[in-house]
Write a protein that holds these residues in place. Structure first.
Motif, PDB file in Angstrom:
ATOM      1  N   SER A  66       0.848  -1.193   0.000  1.00 23.64           N
ATOM      2  CA  SER A  66       0.000   0.000   0.000  1.00 23.64           C
ATOM      3  C   SER A  66       0.884   1.243   0.000  1.00 23.64           C
ATOM      4  O   SER A  66       2.006   1.230   0.520  1.00 23.64           O
ATOM      5  CB  SER A  66      -0.923   0.006   1.214  1.00 23.64           C
ATOM      6  OG  SER A  66      -1.919  -0.986   1.081  1.00 23.64           O
ATOM      7  N   PHE A  67       0.377   2.338  -0.569  1.00 24.98           N
ATOM      8  CA  PHE A  67       1.236   3.503  -0.817  1.00 24.98           C
ATOM      9  C   PHE A  67       1.770   4.139   0.456  1.00 24.98           C
ATOM     10  O   PHE A  67       2.839   4.730   0.472  1.00 24.98           O
ATOM     11  CB  PHE A  67       0.489   4.544  -1.665  1.00 24.98           C
ATOM     12  CG  PHE A  67      -0.455   5.428  -0.884  1.00 24.98           C
ATOM     13  CD1 PHE A  67      -0.045   6.667  -0.417  1.00 24.98           C
ATOM     14  CD2 PHE A  67      -1.759   5.030  -0.625  1.00 24.98           C
ATOM     15  CE1 PHE A  67      -0.912   7.488   0.291  1.00 24.98           C
ATOM     16  CE2 PHE A  67      -2.635   5.842   0.077  1.00 24.98           C
ATOM     17  CZ  PHE A  67      -2.211   7.074   0.536  1.00 24.98           C
ATOM     18  N   SER A  68       1.022   4.026   1.562  1.00 21.57           N
ATOM     19  CA  SER A  68       1.403   4.746   2.769  1.00 21.57           C
ATOM     20  C   SER A  68       1.970   3.845   3.857  1.00 21.57           C
ATOM     21  O   SER A  68       2.951   4.187   4.503  1.00 21.57           O
ATOM     22  CB  SER A  68       0.198   5.510   3.317  1.00 21.57           C
ATOM     23  OG  SER A  68       0.503   6.136   4.536  1.00 21.57           O
ATOM     24  N   SER A  75      -3.783  -3.697  -2.401  1.00 19.14           N
ATOM     25  CA  SER A  75      -3.531  -2.282  -2.648  1.00 19.14           C
ATOM     26  C   SER A  75      -4.170  -1.863  -3.963  1.00 19.14           C
ATOM     27  O   SER A  75      -4.101  -2.580  -4.963  1.00 19.14           O
ATOM     28  CB  SER A  75      -2.028  -2.014  -2.714  1.00 19.14           C
ATOM     29  OG  SER A  75      -1.791  -0.662  -3.078  1.00 19.14           O
ATOM     30  N   ARG A 133      -3.504   1.416  -4.958  1.00 16.34           N
ATOM     31  CA  ARG A 133      -2.755   2.638  -5.265  1.00 16.34           C
ATOM     32  C   ARG A 133      -2.430   2.657  -6.757  1.00 16.34           C
ATOM     33  O   ARG A 133      -2.436   1.614  -7.422  1.00 16.34           O
ATOM     34  CB  ARG A 133      -1.459   2.671  -4.460  1.00 16.34           C
ATOM     35  CG  ARG A 133      -0.525   1.518  -4.782  1.00 16.34           C
ATOM     36  CD  ARG A 133       0.815   1.625  -4.088  1.00 16.34           C
ATOM     37  NE  ARG A 133       1.611   0.429  -4.310  1.00 16.34           N
ATOM     38  CZ  ARG A 133       2.275   0.158  -5.430  1.00 16.34           C
ATOM     39  NH1 ARG A 133       2.244   1.010  -6.444  1.00 16.34           N
ATOM     40  NH2 ARG A 133       2.980  -0.957  -5.545  1.00 16.34           N
ATOM     41  N   LYS A 191      -3.174  11.311   0.359  1.00 18.89           N
ATOM     42  CA  LYS A 191      -3.062  11.142  -1.085  1.00 18.89           C
ATOM     43  C   LYS A 191      -1.962  12.044  -1.654  1.00 18.89           C
ATOM     44  O   LYS A 191      -1.578  13.056  -1.061  1.00 18.89           O
ATOM     45  CB  LYS A 191      -4.407  11.447  -1.748  1.00 18.89           C
ATOM     46  CG  LYS A 191      -5.524  10.436  -1.422  1.00 18.89           C
ATOM     47  CD  LYS A 191      -5.333   9.116  -2.125  1.00 18.89           C
ATOM     48  CE  LYS A 191      -6.349   8.061  -1.697  1.00 18.89           C
ATOM     49  NZ  LYS A 191      -7.695   8.314  -2.197  1.00 18.89           N
TER      50      LYS A 191
END
Length: 339
Positions: free
Chosen positions: A85-87, A119, A121, A281
């Motif tokens: 996941s991006f974060s 994810s 993303r 984001k």
């Protein structure tokens, strides 16, 4: 016939005129509405001049979802059980860590827990459904068995993953593809009766940020969600069980995201609760000069407050404790505070 869109001009000031209407049974009111046309100028009309059906959609109280009343803002805490996941990819992809973080999010003020095993993303690849189930269902089952006292949402595009999550004890569905990726998702929602969030995304995660393009992003997203809600209703899903998410960051440029945030109150005309998922984001990082995702909480709070001022009911965030603190201060300013 030319389509007209009705955007209530939301306010929350104490100086509320007698002619004002309550927005979606919540904390905002409006006495004026912007009429928007695709091929002509917009105009402002008194709320009293609304057509009857639109009056009902804009003012009607939203039904409780998974036992949660929608007359106050709700925080949805994010739990990504993923390596990419991006974060927070890789932080909670072991069951013990995921369960511990779920408890932390609840203690910090999450009203809903949104659990995802894939994810979505930009650039993310699809995860096989058996792997997604193995990531999510055991965590949900353990939390429910241990008495987790908040509703759990399953963040998935796949009907089998959703079905297994519901079997494990989840109470809500969150489909970023609005049932397009797997058309059988509508059957899961209809048969289970679980609330379902339908989100707009332009394209698949692998390619959605390549070249996002819209005629009018606010109206295009509205039309898409209106069509997907109609499809859900046609298959036996009650509109009262649907949540609308404009999909901030999913196939959108910075300007697209900002236009959607400025126009969020339009989505009340769908007659459903609204979910805002802007947490950490990339556009927040770009505008706020925060390259690292976990440094974007202040920008997330700013967007959350913009949503609160337009009556958005559900706020999906990573930084639950900080956003909950901001919400408490916002509420004290608006409603007063007793020591």
């Amino acid at each position: 016939m030319e389509k007209i869109y009705y955007r209530p001009i939301a306010r929350s000031d104490d100086a509320r005129p007698d002619t004002a209407l309550t927005l979606a049974g919540g904390w905002c009111w409006f006495d004026e509405v912007e009429l928007i046309r695709r091929d002509g100028p917009s105009e402002i009309i008194p709320a009293a001049h609304l057509p009857e059906e639109m009056h009902e959609r804009l003012t009607g109280s939203r039904a409780p979802l998974a036992g949660l009343a929608m007359d106050a803002p709700r925080i949805m805490g994010i739990l990504n059980i993923t390596p990419d996941s991006f974060s927070d990819g890789g932080r909670f992809d072991v069951e013990e860590a995921a369960i511990a973080h779920a408890l932390e999010l609840r203690a910090a003020g999450a009203d809903i827990l949104d659990i995802g095993g894939e994810s979505t993303r930009p650039g993310a690849l699809e995860v096989p459904e058996d792997e997604e189930i193995a990531r999510t269902a055991p965590v949900i089952a353990t939390l429910v068995e241990d008495g987790f006292d908040a509703p759990i949402s399953i963040d998935t595009r796949k009907s089998l993953v959703a079905d297994q999550a519901l079997e494990a004890g989840a109470a809500m569905l969150n489909d970023v593809s609005a049932m397009e990726f797997d058309p059988a998702m509508v059957e899961v929602a209809a048969i289970s009766g679980a609330p379902i969030c339908l989100m707009h995304a332009q394209g698949l995660p692998e390619t959605m940020q390549d070249d996002p393009d819209y005629t009018d992003v606010l109206l295009d997203v509205y039309d898409y969600l209106e069509d997907r809600i109609a499809l859900a209703e046609a298959h036996g899903v009650a509109r009262a069980s649907v949540i609308a998410d404009p999909g901030i960051g999913f196939g959108k440029t910075i300007q697209h995201n900002l236009a959607l945030i400025r126009g969020l109150s339009l989505f009340h005309a769908l007659g459903c609760p609204i979910l805002l998922g802007a947490s950490r984001k990339r556009f927040i990082g770009t505008i706020g000069a925060a390259e690292e995702a976990d440094r974007r909480m202040p920008g997330t709070l700013a967007v959350t407050l913009a949503g609160l001022e337009q009556g958005v009911q559900i706020h999906r965030v990573h930084d639950v404790a900080e956003i909950a603190q901001g919400l408490r201060l916002w509420s004290a300013i608006k409603k007063g505070y007793e020591e």
